[in-house]
Write an enzyme that holds these catalytic residues in place. Structure first.
Site, PDB file in Angstrom:
ATOM      1  N   ASN A   1       0.900  -1.257  -0.086  1.00 16.64           N
ATOM      2  CA  ASN A   1      -0.081   0.111  -0.126  1.00 16.64           C
ATOM      3  C   ASN A   1       0.712   1.035  -0.044  1.00 16.64           C
ATOM      4  OD1 ASN A   1      -1.839   2.003   0.435  1.00 16.64           O
ATOM      5  ND2 ASN A   1      -2.412   1.155   2.268  1.00 16.64           N
TER       6      ASN A   1
ATOM      7  N   ARG B   1      -2.610  -2.255  -3.162  1.00 18.38           N
ATOM      8  CA  ARG B   1      -3.797  -1.523  -2.939  1.00 18.38           C
ATOM      9  C   ARG B   1      -3.977  -0.117  -3.882  1.00 18.38           C
ATOM     10  NH1 ARG B   1      -5.100   3.232   1.219  1.00 18.38           N
ATOM     11  NH2 ARG B   1      -7.380   3.116   1.250  1.00 18.38           N
TER      12      ARG B   1
ATOM     13  N   HIS C   1     -13.497   2.067   1.030  1.00 18.92           N
ATOM     14  CA  HIS C   1     -13.370   1.046   2.200  1.00 18.92           C
ATOM     15  C   HIS C   1     -13.859  -0.054   1.545  1.00 18.92           C
ATOM     16  CE1 HIS C   1     -13.668   4.573   5.201  1.00 18.92           C
ATOM     17  NE2 HIS C   1     -12.067   4.330   4.921  1.00 18.92           N
TER      18      HIS C   1
ATOM     19  N   ILE D   1     -15.859   2.505  10.949  1.00 14.11           N
ATOM     20  CA  ILE D   1     -15.837   3.683  11.507  1.00 14.11           C
ATOM     21  C   ILE D   1     -14.409   3.581  12.160  1.00 14.11           C
ATOM     22  CG2 ILE D   1     -18.138   4.640  11.487  1.00 14.11           C
ATOM     23  CD1 ILE D   1     -18.243   3.374  14.413  1.00 14.11           C
ATOM     24  N   GLY D   2     -13.385   4.418  11.543  1.00 16.01           N
ATOM     25  CA  GLY D   2     -12.262   4.327  11.932  1.00 16.01           C
ATOM     26  C   GLY D   2     -11.895   6.129  11.800  1.00 16.01           C
TER      27      GLY D   2
ATOM     28  N   ARG E   1     -12.709  14.866   8.869  1.00 13.49           N
ATOM     29  CA  ARG E   1     -13.572  15.015   7.674  1.00 13.49           C
ATOM     30  C   ARG E   1     -14.858  15.567   8.104  1.00 13.49           C
ATOM     31  NH1 ARG E   1     -11.685   9.863   4.870  1.00 13.49           N
ATOM     32  NH2 ARG E   1      -9.674  10.323   3.927  1.00 13.49           N
TER      33      ARG E   1
ATOM     34  N   ASP F   1      -9.034  12.271  17.238  1.00 11.04           N
ATOM     35  CA  ASP F   1      -8.955  10.911  17.481  1.00 11.04           C
ATOM     36  C   ASP F   1      -9.872  10.497  18.665  1.00 11.04           C
ATOM     37  OD1 ASP F   1      -7.988   8.527  19.553  1.00 11.04           O
ATOM     38  OD2 ASP F   1      -6.144   8.708  18.745  1.00 11.04           O
ATOM     39  N   MET F   2     -10.823   9.541  18.427  1.00  6.83           N
ATOM     40  CA  MET F   2     -11.839   9.196  19.169  1.00  6.83           C
ATOM     41  C   MET F   2     -11.526   9.036  20.792  1.00  6.83           C
ATOM     42  SD  MET F   2     -15.101   9.053  19.436  1.00  6.83           S
ATOM     43  CE  MET F   2     -16.061   8.970  17.799  1.00  6.83           C
TER      44      MET F   2
ATOM     45  N   VAL G   1     -12.492   2.595  15.489  1.00  2.00           N
ATOM     46  CA  VAL G   1     -13.704   2.939  16.413  1.00  2.00           C
ATOM     47  C   VAL G   1     -14.525   2.035  16.472  1.00  2.00           C
ATOM     48  CG1 VAL G   1     -15.398   4.783  16.587  1.00  2.00           C
ATOM     49  CG2 VAL G   1     -13.324   5.627  15.850  1.00  2.00           C
TER      50      VAL G   1
ATOM     51  N   GLU H   1      -8.010  -5.652   5.706  1.00  2.00           N
ATOM     52  CA  GLU H   1      -8.182  -5.430   4.337  1.00  2.00           C
ATOM     53  C   GLU H   1      -6.775  -6.079   3.702  1.00  2.00           C
ATOM     54  OE1 GLU H   1      -9.642  -0.984   3.642  1.00  2.00           O
ATOM     55  OE2 GLU H   1      -8.518  -0.971   5.679  1.00  2.00           O
TER      56      GLU H   1
END
Length: 400
Positions: A7, A91, A180, A209-210, A241, A283-284, A332, A385
């Site tokens: 990647n 990728r 994704h 969800i990340g 975003r 960052d959550m 997340v 992935e």
């Protein structure tokens, strides 16, 4: 069979080497700061400490050469020769309308990837650099392109078209593509295995969800809708975003703040979402901690994030007339039990009920967090992935 998964970013190379007989990871690593004399190479192998090296790496070809040297070194290596690598899975972020599945890379495929650069100007060029570098140094391997957008090419036109003049689609292929896709495909397959039912008999809603986040509706094995659009900016509120906003905000802000189009794009992509609302972080974990410390902006950011996610999940249940399972995945989705709890607590009208104790447990494996009484299964499925890319590469080598 050994498969190398690559990647490539603009100044980085992420890689994993798989032994496909048991799908084990022989080595994984990251090359950062390509184009400098202080590039960093990190590599992990089973039963060894992480290796960290600093070196001058001028371009992606030089970076990949150093990766291969590490993989074959006596002290840190896991293979004897580069010829042991049967396939390389690349990728590629955007395949446009050209690709609905992974493909063996030919000159025609490379040309098609170039044609989609306008749709992914930050991602497809370095993806092509990685392909060039790998094909030059692993000429005996079969090279495969795996596209983030491919899985969503099964969306019907009423789901992927925008309500703007059709000529813009005809001239510039402006439409929803979604991203994704490799993750959504992998998670759908793993969920079907976990539930013990054929994928082509299931209706699934998947929340990847990340830092980036997207929702998909997978009906009988095919993606029929997804929240990201022509770019990854559309849809859910994310780490940095904005997700969906009124398009008229863009010219309004440009005029009021005297910003260029590039500056507004940077604002929406890099300085919005959790970061923009909380004023603290994208960052959550950090925003959640600040919320518990009493920060009102962090609390608002979490409430907005959950509300928008729950609202879109509800819309997807309507879009496919119900679902068998709701699935959480990515950073997340897999780790933030509070977010899962808050989202699901507002979906009780669908008959969703989660087991709070099971939801609070962190395990790196597939698990059900809904109660036996829940009308819809709620699952946590870790994504992978890289393994999905390796599997596609292996399958194409076998058929090639």
């Amino acid at each position: 069979m050994k498969v190398l998964v690559i990647n490539c970013g603009s100044s980085s190379i992420k890689y994993q080497l798989f032994e496909m007989t048991d799908e084990s990871v022989l080595a994984s690593g990251l090359v950062e700061k390509i184009g400098t004399d202080a590039a960093i190479i990190k590599q992990e192998t089973p039963d060894r400490e992480e290796l960290v090296l600093t070196s001058e790496i001028l371009d992606h070809r030089d970076g990949l050469n150093k990766v291969l040297s590490l993989l074959m070194s006596k002290e840190h290596g896991v293979i004897q020769s580069a010829d042991e690598i049967s396939a390389v899975g690349h990728r590629v972020v955007h395949g446009g309308e050209f690709f609905s599945e992974s493909v063996v890379i030919t000159s025609e495929v490379r040309q098609a990837i170039r044609k989609t650069i306008d749709l992914a100007p930050l991602h497809n060029p370095p993806n092509l650099l990685g392909i060039d570098a790998a094909q030059a140094q692993l000429s005996n391997a079969v090279h495969v392109a795996v596209f983030d957008t491919a899985f969503h090419q099964t969306m019907p036109d009423y789901a992927f078209m925008y309500p703007i003049p059709r000529v813009l689609y005809q001239k510039h292929r402006i439409r929803r593509y979604g991203f994704h896709g490799t993750s959504h495909k992998y998670v759908a397959q793993k969920a079907a295995e976990f539930l013990g039912r054929p994928l082509d008999e299931l209706k699934l809603i998947i929340a990847h969800i990340g830092n980036g986040a997207s929702l998909s509706a997978v009906e009988y094995g095919k993606s029929v809708d997804t929240s990201m659009g022509m770019t990854p900016l559309e849809g859910l509120m994310m780490g940095t975003r904005s997700g969906d906003i009124d398009p008229a905000i863009v010219p309004f802000v440009m005029a009021k703040e005297d910003l260029t189009l590039g500056e507004v794009q940077s604002m929406l992509n890099k300085h919005s979402g959790l970061l923009g609302v909380s004023g603290l972080s994208g960052d959550m974990r950090e925003v959640t901690e600040a919320m518990f410390d009493g920060n009102p902006q962090a609390k608002l950011a979490i409430e907005m994030y959950v509300y928008r996610l729950r609202k879109m999940i509800g819309g997807y249940f309507a879009a496919i007339n119900g679902a068998d399972a709701l699935i959480f995945t990515a950073g997340v989705g897999e780790n933030a039990s509070l977010i899962r709890e808050k989202v699901c607590s507002g979906l009780s009208y669908l008959g969703i009920e989660i087991n709070l104790e099971e939801n609070s447990v962190r395990r790196k494996e597939e698990r059900k967090i809904s109660t036996p009484q829940s009308k819809i299964d709620v699952l946590v499925v870790p994504t992978n992935e890289e393994l999905m890319i390796a599997r596609d590469a292996k399958n194409l080598v076998s058929s090639h």
